[in-house]
Write an enzyme that holds these catalytic residues in place. Structure first.
Site, short mmCIF file in Angstrom:
data_model
loop_
_atom_site.label_atom_id
_atom_site.label_comp_id
_atom_site.label_asym_id
_atom_site.label_seq_id
_atom_site.Cartn_x
_atom_site.Cartn_y
_atom_site.Cartn_z
N SER A 59 0.85 -1.20 0.00
CA SER A 59 0.00 0.00 0.00
C SER A 59 0.88 1.24 0.00
O SER A 59 2.05 1.18 -0.37
CB SER A 59 -0.93 -0.03 1.22
OG SER A 59 -1.92 0.98 1.11
N ASN A 60 0.34 2.38 0.37
CA ASN A 60 1.13 3.62 0.41
C ASN A 60 0.67 4.46 1.61
O ASN A 60 -0.22 4.08 2.35
CB ASN A 60 0.99 4.38 -0.91
CG ASN A 60 -0.44 4.72 -1.21
OD1 ASN A 60 -1.08 5.48 -0.49
ND2 ASN A 60 -1.00 4.12 -2.27
#
Ligand code: CTP
Length: 407
Positions: A216-217
């Protein structure tokens, strides 16, 4: 949920039921409000309970039904009419009998229902339902005129078969029509985006590696949520498609929670007829080529583990390729180098009307901050450089540009 009832989502609604045969329709009305994401409380007159049981309405509304102004279990709750009147975003009285209408018109507070109406600061919608002759009687007409002068909203009854066997005006409109009237009143904010649907995406997406791990980020979703609220405050119907965040869904916004890029693509696809789409989400560009069904154990890996990533769907590019006439598409670009040039390239490739450029390494910008510093770039090459502003202010400035683009 139907996007037609968007303004009901997150709202607090009191349904007042008085004693007419149409009281049975209030059950369906409560279900519609609940499905549309509202919180519902029900107040019934004693006579209403002869037509439909408090148990039914309490179960559907998931809350205790009120009817006693002085409840037997005295716990200070006799002020409930005041509290409820302040709590609600709207009070809908359906059906409203001739007797209840008379009570409302004369400021009577001998029932919990009329007492709440006197205490309420929210809009009140009265839905008359009675026999034709009672409805056209001068007494009812005068009372309804009085209610209109109190700025109550009155929903005209339908013409049709009545319980008496007569045909005439006095039928309670169908629950869907009442819900639509409520939605319209709640939409009340008349702004430059009234009647427009704005679709906003926010937050990160997550791509699973196995049942417990993902790629993810750092996006927190704040910018997207602020954009959704700013669009709502300008009168738009707003649909927010959000990846996992710690934020609460904004009131009055249809929020669809997703995890992966493909789920976001699907949710966006279902609403791709929106007048405006703002892709503020930090969509993962890559996902693991295969997702393990069970947790990857260290012992099953010989030394280091390599992950092969494959490209995800580019949601915004897909929207750009299928753009509707007059549709406005806004993208975000996060660039650390050659910002204007890279962002302009994306704007052209994805057929956007504006692109918002931000550089997370600039002071006051990026993920997890309360402020942002962005440039808004348009297809003619114009660059509006905004100063460091609260994300709420940034959202408003972006929406101002959207308003200018509305055909
Ligand atoms: N976007 C999208 N779908 C993706 C990736 C990005 O819809 N799979 C959207 C983002 O929400 C953003 C815009 O496209 O509004 C630009 O995203 P970005 O990832 O910066 O664009 P890319 O063209 O993928 O650029 P880069 O080469 O920097 O990875």
């Amino acid at each position: 949920m139907s996007t037609k009832l968007l303004h009901i989502s997150g709202k607090r609604i009191i349904v007042g039921v008085s004693g007419g045969i149409a009281a049975y329709k209030s059950a369906e009305l409560i279900r519609i409000f609940k499905r549309a994401g509202a919180e519902v409380r029900v107040v019934m007159t004693h006579d209403a309970a002869r037509f439909v049981t408090p148990l039914t309405l309490g179960t559907l509304s998931e809350s205790e039904v009120l009817s006693e102004i002085f409840p037997e279990n005295e716990d200070g709750s006799w002020t409930k009419h005041v509290n409820l009147g302040l709590w609600a975003d709207i009070f809908v009285i359906a059906p409203a009998t001739a007797h209840t209408i008379a009570g409302l018109a004369n400021g009577s507070c001998d029932s919990m229902l009329t007492a709440i109406a006197l205490s309420a600061r929210c809009p009140i919608l009265v839905c008359p339902s009675m026999d034709h002759d009672m409805f056209v009687h001068a007494s009812t007409t005068t009372n309804l005129e009085k209610l209109a002068s109190f700025e109550y909203h009155v929903l005209e009854p339908d013409h049709g078969e009545l319980a008496s066997g007569l045909v005439g005006k006095g039928r309670l409109p169908e629950p869907e029509a009442i819900a639509a009237a409520v939605n319209e009143i709640l939409a009340g904010v008349v702004g430059p985006l009234s009647g427009k649907t704005v679709l906003v995406t926010a937050g990160p997406t997550r791509e699973s590696i196995d049942p417990v791990r993902f790629v993810s980020n750092r996006s927190t979703g704040t910018m997207g949520y602020m954009l959704a609220e700013a669009a709502r405050d300008l009168g738009a119907r707003v649909i927010l498609v959000s990846g996992p965040t710690n934020l609460s869904p904004p009131d009055g916004v249809l929020t669809i929670e997703i995890e992966s890029t493909s789920e976001m693509a699907e949710a966006v696809g279902q609403h791709d007829d929106a007048d405006v789409v703002i892709m503020a989400a930090a969509v993962a560009d890559f996902k693991p080529e295969s997702v393990h069904d069970s947790k990857i154990k260290k012992s099953s890996v010989d030394g280091d583990l390599s992950l092969r990533l494959q490209r995800t769907t580019d949601i915004l590019a897909t929207l750009g390729a299928n753009k509707h006439d007059g549709q406005i598409l806004i993208g975000f670009a996060l660039e650390t180098d050659d910002g204007i040039q890279n962002a302009t390239g994306k704007l052209e490739r994805k057929k956007l009307d504006l692109i918002v450029l931000n550089n997370p390494s600039e002071e006051g910008a990026g993920f997890g901050t309360t402020t942002n510093r962005v440039d808004i770039i348009s297809p003619d090459g114009d660059v509006e450089k905004l100063p460091v502003l609260d994300k709420q202010q940034v959202a408003r400035r972006i929406l101002e540009r959207v308003v200018d683009l509305i055909p």
